[in-house]
Design a protein around this motif. Structure first.
Motif, short mmCIF file in Angstrom:
data_model
loop_
_atom_site.label_atom_id
_atom_site.label_comp_id
_atom_site.label_asym_id
_atom_site.label_seq_id
_atom_site.Cartn_x
_atom_site.Cartn_y
_atom_site.Cartn_z
N THR A 140 7.64 -33.54 -45.99
CA THR A 140 7.32 -34.95 -46.24
C THR A 140 6.12 -35.38 -45.40
O THR A 140 5.22 -36.08 -45.87
N TYR A 141 6.09 -34.95 -44.15
CA TYR A 141 4.98 -35.27 -43.26
C TYR A 141 3.67 -34.71 -43.82
O TYR A 141 2.66 -35.41 -43.91
N THR A 142 3.70 -33.45 -44.21
CA THR A 142 2.50 -32.78 -44.73
C THR A 142 1.98 -33.46 -45.99
O THR A 142 0.77 -33.63 -46.18
N ALA A 143 2.91 -33.87 -46.85
CA ALA A 143 2.51 -34.44 -48.14
C ALA A 143 2.08 -35.90 -48.04
O ALA A 143 1.20 -36.34 -48.79
N CYS A 144 2.68 -36.65 -47.13
CA CYS A 144 2.47 -38.10 -47.12
C CYS A 144 1.46 -38.61 -46.09
O CYS A 144 0.82 -39.65 -46.32
N VAL A 145 1.34 -37.93 -44.96
CA VAL A 145 0.43 -38.41 -43.93
C VAL A 145 -1.03 -38.23 -44.36
O VAL A 145 -1.40 -37.17 -44.87
N GLY A 146 -1.83 -39.28 -44.18
CA GLY A 146 -3.26 -39.21 -44.51
C GLY A 146 -3.64 -39.94 -45.78
O GLY A 146 -4.83 -40.16 -46.04
N ILE A 147 -2.65 -40.36 -46.57
CA ILE A 147 -2.96 -41.09 -47.80
C ILE A 147 -3.65 -42.41 -47.48
O ILE A 147 -4.57 -42.84 -48.16
N ASP A 148 -3.20 -43.06 -46.40
CA ASP A 148 -3.79 -44.35 -46.02
C ASP A 148 -5.26 -44.21 -45.65
O ASP A 148 -6.08 -45.10 -45.94
N GLU A 149 -5.63 -43.08 -45.03
CA GLU A 149 -7.03 -42.86 -44.67
C GLU A 149 -7.91 -42.68 -45.91
O GLU A 149 -9.04 -43.16 -45.96
N ASN A 150 -7.37 -42.00 -46.92
CA ASN A 150 -8.12 -41.80 -48.16
C ASN A 150 -8.32 -43.12 -48.92
O ASN A 150 -9.30 -43.28 -49.64
N ARG A 200 -1.94 -52.90 -51.90
CA ARG A 200 -0.51 -52.65 -52.12
C ARG A 200 -0.18 -51.18 -51.88
O ARG A 200 0.85 -50.86 -51.26
N VAL A 201 -1.03 -50.30 -52.37
CA VAL A 201 -0.81 -48.86 -52.16
C VAL A 201 -1.03 -48.51 -50.69
O VAL A 201 -0.26 -47.76 -50.10
N ALA A 202 -2.09 -49.07 -50.11
CA ALA A 202 -2.41 -48.77 -48.72
C ALA A 202 -1.32 -49.25 -47.77
O ALA A 202 -1.03 -48.60 -46.76
N SER A 203 -0.70 -50.38 -48.11
CA SER A 203 0.38 -50.91 -47.27
C SER A 203 1.54 -49.93 -47.20
O SER A 203 2.10 -49.66 -46.12
N VAL A 204 1.90 -49.38 -48.35
CA VAL A 204 2.98 -48.40 -48.38
C VAL A 204 2.56 -47.14 -47.62
O VAL A 204 3.34 -46.58 -46.84
N ALA A 205 1.31 -46.71 -47.83
CA ALA A 205 0.83 -45.49 -47.17
C ALA A 205 0.80 -45.65 -45.66
O ALA A 205 1.17 -44.73 -44.91
N GLU A 206 0.37 -46.82 -45.19
CA GLU A 206 0.31 -47.07 -43.75
C GLU A 206 1.69 -47.07 -43.12
O GLU A 206 1.91 -46.48 -42.04
N LYS A 207 2.63 -47.73 -43.78
CA LYS A 207 4.01 -47.76 -43.25
C LYS A 207 4.64 -46.38 -43.26
O LYS A 207 5.37 -46.00 -42.34
N CYS A 208 4.35 -45.62 -44.32
CA CYS A 208 4.90 -44.27 -44.42
C CYS A 208 4.33 -43.38 -43.32
O CYS A 208 5.06 -42.65 -42.65
N THR A 209 3.01 -43.45 -43.13
CA THR A 209 2.38 -42.64 -42.08
C THR A 209 2.92 -43.02 -40.70
O THR A 209 3.17 -42.15 -39.86
N GLU A 210 3.10 -44.31 -40.48
CA GLU A 210 3.59 -44.79 -39.18
C GLU A 210 5.00 -44.27 -38.88
O GLU A 210 5.29 -43.81 -37.77
N VAL A 211 5.88 -44.32 -39.86
CA VAL A 211 7.26 -43.90 -39.62
C VAL A 211 7.34 -42.37 -39.46
O VAL A 211 8.22 -41.85 -38.77
N LEU A 212 6.41 -41.66 -40.10
CA LEU A 212 6.42 -40.21 -39.98
C LEU A 212 5.88 -39.76 -38.62
O LEU A 212 6.27 -38.70 -38.11
N LYS A 213 5.01 -40.58 -38.03
CA LYS A 213 4.48 -40.23 -36.71
C LYS A 213 5.46 -40.57 -35.61
O LYS A 213 5.42 -40.05 -34.53
N ASN A 258 15.52 -43.41 -42.85
CA ASN A 258 14.49 -44.43 -42.71
C ASN A 258 13.17 -43.97 -43.35
O ASN A 258 12.49 -44.73 -44.04
N ILE A 259 12.83 -42.71 -43.11
CA ILE A 259 11.61 -42.14 -43.69
C ILE A 259 11.70 -42.13 -45.21
O ILE A 259 10.76 -42.51 -45.91
#
Length: 309
Positions: A32-42, A296-309, A205-206
């Motif tokens: 999940t970390y590998t697949a989801c982290v970094g979407i917000d940066e893109n 809207r997409v970035a908000s989800v991506a940011e929250k997802c990246t934050e919880v994974l870190k 939670n993740i």
């Protein structure tokens, strides 16, 4: 002896199962970390460019609106100018035998040459001075309209180029799909890990936060970009055509021609200025709504990246 052999088996089986569940859960979390982290940066680059494009097309809308306003002012000035020429013709006819025909050229110099107003004709001289001032004002307004329409055209061209490029690519689409699949797998592992006694609070939670990717429509980003691009292309075409027509309508050759010819060209230029303005405004709306879709997409991506870190 039999009892001693059986007891270790009961102890080993739960421990082995627990270890297996921990391993699978950790593996699912890593995936999940590998697949989801970094979407917000893109997405951040898309959001930045959409903001820039919104500003550009908004400026274009302002320039187009200015061109329309100036064009209307020019039309009013030309109407007054035409009346002044009629007044000059009437006043000058009192000092010559033949009254100029309606087909006489209306340029100030042309009228003076054809009518030959005597210096003693004070009324004609005053009207001629007004005509000279109105002519300068009309030409100035015509030049302003042409310049404003050229600016509107330039912003629409820039807007079309940016909108055409500001889309999610296949890599980002694939990354989000992979994230969704990884979260789905994580959700399947959580119940088994919970049964084995593993603490699944963090994993739950993740899965909950990153699972929000299932409720967003990323296609809206590209739909808004396409709408903005089409609007900007329409604005660029109409604006470019209007710029040429406006410039031609303000040339000495056209201005020395008939009133009807110049009036028709000015009307066409004003209509095209209005069309270009509407197109710019539409592109601005599409760009603004694209920003909302990206956020809207970035908000989800940011929250997802934050919880994974």
């Amino acid at each position: 002896m039999m009892i001693k052999k059986i007891i270790p088996l009961f102890l080993i089986i739960p421990i082995a199962t627990h270890a297996a569940d921990d391993t699978e859960l950790n593996s699912a979390l890593r995936a999940t970390y590998t697949a989801c982290v970094g979407i917000d940066e893109n997405l951040s680059e898309l959001k930045k460019m959409a903001g820039i494009n919104t500003a550009i097309t908004a400026v274009g809308t302002g320039l187009g609106a200015g061109a329309v306003a100036v064009g209307v002012a020019k039309s009013r000035t030309d109407d007054i100018l035409q009346k002044k020429y009629q007044e000059l013709r009437v006043a000058a006819s009192q000092y010559q035998e033949d009254e100029p025909s309606d087909d006489a050229r209306r340029k100030f110099q042309s009228h003076i040459g054809k009518i030959s107003v005597p210096r003693t004709n004070i009324e004609s001289s005053n009207i001629a001075q007004e005509i000279d001032e109105l002519t300068k004002k009309s030409k100035s307004l015509g030049n302003w309209r042409t310049g404003l329409m050229a600016g509107n055209t330039a912003t629409n061209i820039a807007g079309a180029v940016i909108a055409g490029k500001n889309k999610t690519d296949s890599d980002l689409d694939t990354q989000i799909d992979n994230c969704r699949a990884a979260v789905a797998h994580l959700r399947q592992i959580i119940p088994m890990a919970r049964v084995s006694g593993t603490d699944v609070t963090e994993a739950t939670n993740i899965a909950s936060i990153c699972g929000e990717f299932n409720y967003i429509d990323i296609s809206k980003i590209n739909k808004r970009a396409r709408g903005a691009m089409i609007s900007s292309v329409v604005g660029a075409v109409t604006g470019g055509t209007g710029t040429v027509v406006s410039a031609v309508a303000n040339t000495d050759k056209v201005r020395a021609g008939t009133w009807e010819q110049e009036k028709n060209l000015n009307t066409v230029a004003n209509v095209l200025a209005g069309t270009g303005t509407v197109a710019s405004a539409s592109a601005t709306i599409f760009n603004a709504t694209q920003i909302s879709a990206i956020k809207r997409v970035a908000s989800v991506a940011e929250k997802c990246t934050e919880v994974l870190k």
